[in-house]
Scaffold this motif. Sequence first.
Motif, PDB file in Angstrom:
ATOM      1  N   LEU A  64     -67.631  -9.808 -22.635  1.00  0.00           N
ATOM      2  CA  LEU A  64     -66.705  -9.367 -21.613  1.00  0.00           C
ATOM      3  C   LEU A  64     -66.034  -8.106 -22.139  1.00  0.00           C
ATOM      4  N   ASP A  65     -66.457  -6.968 -21.622  1.00  0.00           N
ATOM      5  CA  ASP A  65     -65.948  -5.673 -22.076  1.00  0.00           C
ATOM      6  C   ASP A  65     -64.727  -5.308 -21.239  1.00  0.00           C
ATOM      7  N   LEU A  66     -63.559  -5.470 -21.833  1.00  0.00           N
ATOM      8  CA  LEU A  66     -62.296  -5.177 -21.156  1.00  0.00           C
ATOM      9  C   LEU A  66     -61.659  -3.891 -21.674  1.00  0.00           C
ATOM     10  N   ARG A  67     -62.442  -3.049 -22.336  1.00  0.00           N
ATOM     11  CA  ARG A  67     -61.891  -1.822 -22.923  1.00  0.00           C
ATOM     12  C   ARG A  67     -61.377  -0.843 -21.882  1.00  0.00           C
ATOM     13  N   GLY A  68     -61.806  -0.992 -20.625  1.00  0.00           N
ATOM     14  CA  GLY A  68     -61.332  -0.127 -19.552  1.00  0.00           C
ATOM     15  C   GLY A  68     -60.240  -0.752 -18.710  1.00  0.00           C
ATOM     16  N   VAL A  69     -59.652  -1.839 -19.188  1.00  0.00           N
ATOM     17  CA  VAL A  69     -58.612  -2.543 -18.434  1.00  0.00           C
ATOM     18  C   VAL A  69     -57.233  -2.018 -18.838  1.00  0.00           C
ATOM     19  N   GLY A  70     -56.442  -1.613 -17.828  1.00  0.00           N
ATOM     20  CA  GLY A  70     -55.103  -1.093 -18.080  1.00  0.00           C
ATOM     21  C   GLY A  70     -53.998  -2.075 -17.761  1.00  0.00           C
ATOM     22  N   ARG A 120     -69.922 -18.781 -27.507  1.00  0.00           N
ATOM     23  CA  ARG A 120     -70.879 -17.850 -26.884  1.00  0.00           C
ATOM     24  C   ARG A 120     -70.205 -16.682 -26.185  1.00  0.00           C
ATOM     25  N   LEU A 121     -68.888 -16.545 -26.325  1.00  0.00           N
ATOM     26  CA  LEU A 121     -68.142 -15.489 -25.656  1.00  0.00           C
ATOM     27  C   LEU A 121     -67.632 -14.469 -26.654  1.00  0.00           C
ATOM     28  N   THR A 122     -67.783 -13.198 -26.294  1.00  0.00           N
ATOM     29  CA  THR A 122     -67.204 -12.095 -27.048  1.00  0.00           C
ATOM     30  C   THR A 122     -66.364 -11.279 -26.069  1.00  0.00           C
ATOM     31  N   VAL A 123     -65.109 -11.032 -26.421  1.00  0.00           N
ATOM     32  CA  VAL A 123     -64.227 -10.212 -25.595  1.00  0.00           C
ATOM     33  C   VAL A 123     -63.911  -8.937 -26.356  1.00  0.00           C
ATOM     34  N   LEU A 124     -64.212  -7.798 -25.744  1.00  0.00           N
ATOM     35  CA  LEU A 124     -63.899  -6.485 -26.304  1.00  0.00           C
ATOM     36  C   LEU A 124     -62.690  -5.952 -25.539  1.00  0.00           C
ATOM     37  N   PRO A 125     -61.496  -5.975 -26.133  1.00  0.00           N
ATOM     38  CA  PRO A 125     -60.273  -5.674 -25.397  1.00  0.00           C
ATOM     39  C   PRO A 125     -59.822  -4.215 -25.489  1.00  0.00           C
ATOM     40  N   SER A 126     -59.063  -3.797 -24.484  1.00  0.00           N
ATOM     41  CA  SER A 126     -58.336  -2.532 -24.565  1.00  0.00           C
ATOM     42  C   SER A 126     -57.051  -2.796 -25.356  1.00  0.00           C
ATOM     43  N   ARG A 127     -56.306  -1.748 -25.652  1.00  0.00           N
ATOM     44  CA  ARG A 127     -55.021  -1.925 -26.350  1.00  0.00           C
ATOM     45  C   ARG A 127     -54.073  -2.795 -25.545  1.00  0.00           C
ATOM     46  N   GLN A 128     -54.064  -2.588 -24.221  1.00  0.00           N
ATOM     47  CA  GLN A 128     -53.169  -3.365 -23.367  1.00  0.00           C
ATOM     48  C   GLN A 128     -53.547  -4.842 -23.375  1.00  0.00           C
TER      49      GLN A 128
END
Length: 82
Positions: free
Chosen positions: A29-35, A55-63
């Motif tokens: 779950l690529d959340l790097r573009g989430v503000g 089985r889950l990987t979360v890639l987060p934004s700073r927020q």
Amino acid sequence: MVVTGEVDMATAGTMLQTALREPAERVTLDLRGVGFFDSAAIHAVVRLADRLPGRLTVLPSRQVVRVLEISGLGEQGWLHRD
């Protein structure tokens, strides 16, 4: 799965259902573009982690990292910071 913009009460359910529909051994779950990331978004990610244990990987934004840290979820194994 790439998510951008806001994840809130209006969109969190769709994010969850879309991620669960993807037939995959692992889900990223690529959340790097989430503000914006609210409590509904947190709930959706926790439910996703429960449904996909290990089985889950979360890639987060700073927020997203900030919200998860404030909510006590900053050290989860599924959270992968750059």
